[in-house]
Design a protein around this motif. Structure first.
Motif, PDB file in Angstrom:
ATOM      1  N   SER A  46       0.621  -1.303   0.010  1.00  0.00           N
ATOM      2  CA  SER A  46      -0.008  -0.133  -0.032  1.00  0.00           C
ATOM      3  C   SER A  46       0.884   1.336   0.046  1.00  0.00           C
ATOM      4  O   SER A  46       1.807   1.478   0.843  1.00  0.00           O
ATOM      5  N   ASN A  47       0.683   1.945  -0.931  1.00  0.00           N
ATOM      6  CA  ASN A  47       1.446   3.235  -1.094  1.00  0.00           C
ATOM      7  C   ASN A  47       0.810   3.999  -2.254  1.00  0.00           C
ATOM      8  O   ASN A  47       0.231   3.774  -2.967  1.00  0.00           O
ATOM      9  N   PRO A  48       0.769   5.590  -1.913  1.00  0.00           N
ATOM     10  CA  PRO A  48       0.021   6.481  -2.726  1.00  0.00           C
ATOM     11  C   PRO A  48       1.164   6.448  -4.135  1.00  0.00           C
ATOM     12  O   PRO A  48       2.197   6.490  -4.154  1.00  0.00           O
ATOM     13  N   ASP A  49       0.176   6.409  -5.143  1.00  0.00           N
ATOM     14  CA  ASP A  49       0.819   6.783  -6.578  1.00  0.00           C
ATOM     15  C   ASP A  49       1.150   8.204  -6.676  1.00  0.00           C
ATOM     16  O   ASP A  49       0.627   8.944  -5.846  1.00  0.00           O
ATOM     17  N   ASP A  50       1.667   8.764  -7.854  1.00  0.00           N
ATOM     18  CA  ASP A  50       1.848  10.050  -8.170  1.00  0.00           C
ATOM     19  C   ASP A  50       0.582  10.810  -8.134  1.00  0.00           C
ATOM     20  O   ASP A  50       0.618  12.152  -8.016  1.00  0.00           O
ATOM     21  N   LYS A  51      -0.514  10.388  -8.425  1.00  0.00           N
ATOM     22  CA  LYS A  51      -1.861  10.934  -8.586  1.00  0.00           C
ATOM     23  C   LYS A  51      -2.237  10.918  -7.155  1.00  0.00           C
ATOM     24  O   LYS A  51      -3.442  11.566  -6.979  1.00  0.00           O
ATOM     25  N   GLY A  52      -1.649  10.509  -6.181  1.00  0.00           N
ATOM     26  CA  GLY A  52      -2.320  10.520  -4.843  1.00  0.00           C
ATOM     27  C   GLY A  52      -3.584   9.159  -4.528  1.00  0.00           C
ATOM     28  O   GLY A  52      -4.250   9.379  -3.698  1.00  0.00           O
ATOM     29  N   ASN A  53      -3.340   8.381  -5.496  1.00  0.00           N
ATOM     30  CA  ASN A  53      -4.270   7.103  -5.418  1.00  0.00           C
ATOM     31  C   ASN A  53      -3.578   6.131  -4.706  1.00  0.00           C
ATOM     32  O   ASN A  53      -2.581   5.822  -5.009  1.00  0.00           O
ATOM     33  N   TRP A  54      -4.171   5.290  -3.601  1.00  0.00           N
ATOM     34  CA  TRP A  54      -3.569   4.271  -2.958  1.00  0.00           C
ATOM     35  C   TRP A  54      -3.582   3.131  -3.959  1.00  0.00           C
ATOM     36  O   TRP A  54      -4.433   2.814  -4.567  1.00  0.00           O
ATOM     37  N   THR A  55      -2.336   2.574  -3.964  1.00  0.00           N
ATOM     38  CA  THR A  55      -2.076   1.288  -5.001  1.00  0.00           C
ATOM     39  C   THR A  55      -1.533   0.103  -4.038  1.00  0.00           C
ATOM     40  O   THR A  55      -0.774   0.483  -2.946  1.00  0.00           O
TER      41      THR A  55
END
Lengths: 335, 378
Positions: A46-55
């Motif tokens: 779980s980490n936020p991507d560049d757009k701020g979505n959790w992935t």
């Protein structure tokens, strides 16, 4: 004073029992979204991507639950939790499910319910390629960097003793210090959980000069956790995981789901809710697997996308292969 | 006959002081190389500074990578030279560092709040700007309410943005601002209460202050976030950020009250008596005679508390609220940007931001202090 304590105690008792009786599925439906506890940042899980979505793998599991319940994988709110504070919010009802690479152990299972294993992790070793070591069994006499105060140290001691090998442990307080020490040559090998080895490897300046050995020396089954005392919710979350696994086993992926819906194969028809009412029996909609696979994917797709060889981490499936392919991922049948 | 005596009719033009005692060379000689010890200290300091500054400059600018779209662009293998800061990482995550997970199409609301806040704050800070009272009422009274509706939304046609989506510098500033605005009045009341002659009030204030000073902020935050739901009925659920704000205000208020009490104690008894003799009541005496002097004395202490509060906000990470540092740590976990320099780059960036803000606050406080202390030698 006694009365004050009595009132407080009563309030506590009501509060606690109120949580235990809670019908989580109904609460989630009424709220219109799932609240899912994830880690505050763990590469591939779980980490936020560049757009701020959790992935990540843990995140996609939560999305799968939301997809199954609401037919919409975005109806989930993520609460990022630190490792030591992860259980309190689950107990107090702040979150509905904890999907935060949590190791399934007997002492934790005594207090909560583990729905299954999303990722079979375990402790492994990373060494320099120049050492020309191909197996952990060739590490006799090696110095090993590890994080102190974790079970890592104990596992290491057990493994070397069991194999009659000598070793020297070089322990550090934090993960960052440990990997820096390994990189600067303070020790021959670096040990931690395999998933972690792959993400730490990305932080090395010459990642290609290092290799992760095939041996896994401990059991770290990571799985989602729910509260005890709500069997229906336990079943729902459990069968979201089993649904994803069964979909992979039967070859149904997000790309083939539309053809699968025309399938004549009875197992596939049962899984996709074309025959029978298996979803309803669990408190899920009849087509819950269709929803999961269409919106999020089957287990294999989720694995590959987040941590597998098509991701930056490049972890091979290993134990997490299906039982039909030499791994130990296995789901009960939908029948 | 000429006189044997010579009387100079004009003053000689003063000659320049010896070259060795003026200008830069003299300053250097006197201040930096005045004695053997002095010279040694100078050389050692210069070496230490050079050892610190040069690698910093190299890391931040010379070796830094300025363009890129993923970790590959910041790897030594790709750029074929030692790599310093990986600025594209900051660029890619900049919005998250500033606004957290605030929806991108609503970010203008945060920016508008900043602009309104600055427009109101700056004239308040400039002594010569007019309408101070109106300005103060707008900034301390109207602005927080306006900012609340602007940021939270759900009214006036603005979509609701949950506080769980807030993050980064926004959260840091919100907590600091609320902490400052809430803790000063609370601190004044508590300090007055603690010096009150009414025993019940005094005891209450003493217990309150000592309780909040005796408990670590982490415990306060943790209790407010995870333990309170056990005690409160379901319908009383407070927003997580609001719970944290209340905890921070109570905590900071207790500290502030002790700072202010120090100022109150420094006011000579004669000031109280003189105010009484003029026929002023308690509140008038406090508002017009005692507090203005007391607060002036404790400006350094208050600013110290503000800066400490500003930096303490990072503790909210443990209750799952991402301030600037929390967003930074989450960004480190993105495998798309994991490189040997990512962590260093991130902390360098956060350090610069924290330094700028803390430095501005402390410089301004120094200026205010100097201005207020005209004629009073301490």
């Amino acid at each position: 004073m006694k009365r004050v304590i009595g009132v407080l105690g009563l309030a506590l008792a009501i509060g606690l029992s109120g949580q235990a009786d809670a019908q989580t599925l109904k609460t989630v439906r009424d709220r219109g979204s799932l609240v899912c506890g994830v880690s505050q940042g763990l590469p591939g899980f779980s980490n936020p991507d560049d757009k701020g979505n959790w992935t990540g793998l843990d995140v996609d599991f939560c999305r799968a639950i939301a997809a199954a319940i609401f037919n919409d994988p975005t109806k989930v709110k993520f609460t990022p939790l630190a490792a030591k504070d992860r259980f309190e919010p689950l107990r107090s009802g702040e979150i509905d499910v904890l999907s935060r690479n949590t190791t399934w152990t007997s002492s934790r299972d005594a207090v909560f319910n583990f729905v299954g294993v999303v990722y079979y992790d375990g402790q492994g070793f990373m060494v320099r390629k120049a050492l020309k070591v191909n197996s952990a069994l060739e590490l006799n006499g090696a110095s090993v960097c590890a994080q102190s105060g974790t079970t890592t140290e104990l596992n290491l001691a057990d493994y070397f003793r069991a194999n009659n090998m000598k070793y020297e442990i070089v322990a550090f307080g934090t993960a960052d210090e440990t990997i820096k020490a390994y990189e600067s040559g303070r020790c021959d090998a670096f040990t931690t959980d395999v998933s972690q080895l792959y993400s730490e490897k990305l932080k090395l300046s010459n990642a290609n000069d290092h290799v992760i050995l095939p041996e896994v020396i401990s059991k770290e089954p990571l799985g989602p956790v729910v509260r005890q005392g709500d069997d229906q919710w336990f079943d729902v979350v459990k069968w979201v995981l089993f649904g994803m696994l069964n979909a992979e086993e039967l070859g149904v992926s997000s790309k083939t789901i539309d053809e699968a819906l025309k399938s004549k194969q009875p197992e596939i028809r049962r899984m996709l809710g074309l025959d029978g009412t298996h979803g309803e029996q669990l408190g899920l909609p009849r087509d819950w697997v269709v929803r999961i696979v269409r919106h999020v994917g089957n287990y294999g797709e989720i694995f590959e996308r987040n941590v597998g060889t098509s991701s930056r981490l490049g972890i091979s499936r290993g134990l997490n292969r299906l039982w039909t392919k030499g791994g130990i991922q296995y789901a009960p049948p939908i029948r | 006959m000429t006189s044997a005596t010579f009387v100079r009719q004009q003053l000689i033009a003063p000659s320049n002081p010896p070259a060795s005692s003026v200008g830069t060379p003299a300053w250097l000689r006197q201040k930096l190389f005045g004695s053997a010890l002095n010279a040694a200290a100078t050389v050692i300091s210069a070496l230490i500074l050079a050892a610190l500054i040069w690698p910093t400059v190299r890391f931040m600018f010379i070796d830094a990578v300025w363009d890129g779209s993923s970790r590959v662009d910041c790897l030594e293998e790709t750029v074929k030279r030692p790599v310093g800061a990986c600025w594209p990482f900051i660029a890619a995550k900049f919005a998250q560092f500033m606004y957290g997970f605030y929806p991108a199409d609503q970010v203008w609301r945060v920016n508008l709040t900043y602009v309104v806040g600055l427009v109101l704050l700056v004239p308040l800070l400039i002594p010569r700007a007019p309408w101070k009272t109106l300005n103060a009422v707008l900034f301390f009274g109207v602005f927080p309410v306006a900012a609340f509706y602007l940021l939270v939304g759900g009214r006036f046609g603005l979509p609701h943005v949950e506080t769980r989506q807030w993050g980064g510098l926004l959260v840091t500033l919100v907590i600091t601002f609320a902490g400052i605005i809430g803790s000063v009045p609370l601190g004044i009341l508590l300090a007055l209460g603690r010096r009150s002659s009414l025993p019940l009030l005094r005891w209450f204030c003493v217990v309150f202050i000592e309780f909040w000073r005796g408990v670590p902020l982490i415990t306060v935050l943790f209790f407010a976030t995870y333990m309170l739901p056990f005690f409160l009925p379901e319908s009383w659920k407070l927003d997580p950020l609001a719970r944290v704000l209340i905890g921070v205000i109570l905590f900071a208020g207790a500290y502030m009250s002790e700072v202010i009490r120090g100022g109150l104690q420094a006011i000579p008894r004669g000031q109280f008596e003189a105010a009484r003799a003029l026929g002023l009541g308690y509140w008038k005496m406090m508002a017009f005679v005692v507090l203005p002097q007391a607060l002036k004395i404790v400006i350094p202490g208050m600013v110290n508390s503000f800066i400490a509060l500003f930096k303490d906000t990072t503790l909210v990470l443990i209750v799952a609220i991402f301030d600037l540092l929390g967003q930074l740590r989450a960004a480190f976990a993105d495998p798309n940007w994991a490189t040997p320099v990512t962590v260093l780059t991130g902390f360098a960036f956060a350090g610069v931001i924290y330094f700028i803000i803390s430095f501005v606050i402390s410089r301004y406080a120094l200026y205010v202090e100097r201005r207020l202390s005209t004629g009073v030698a301490h």
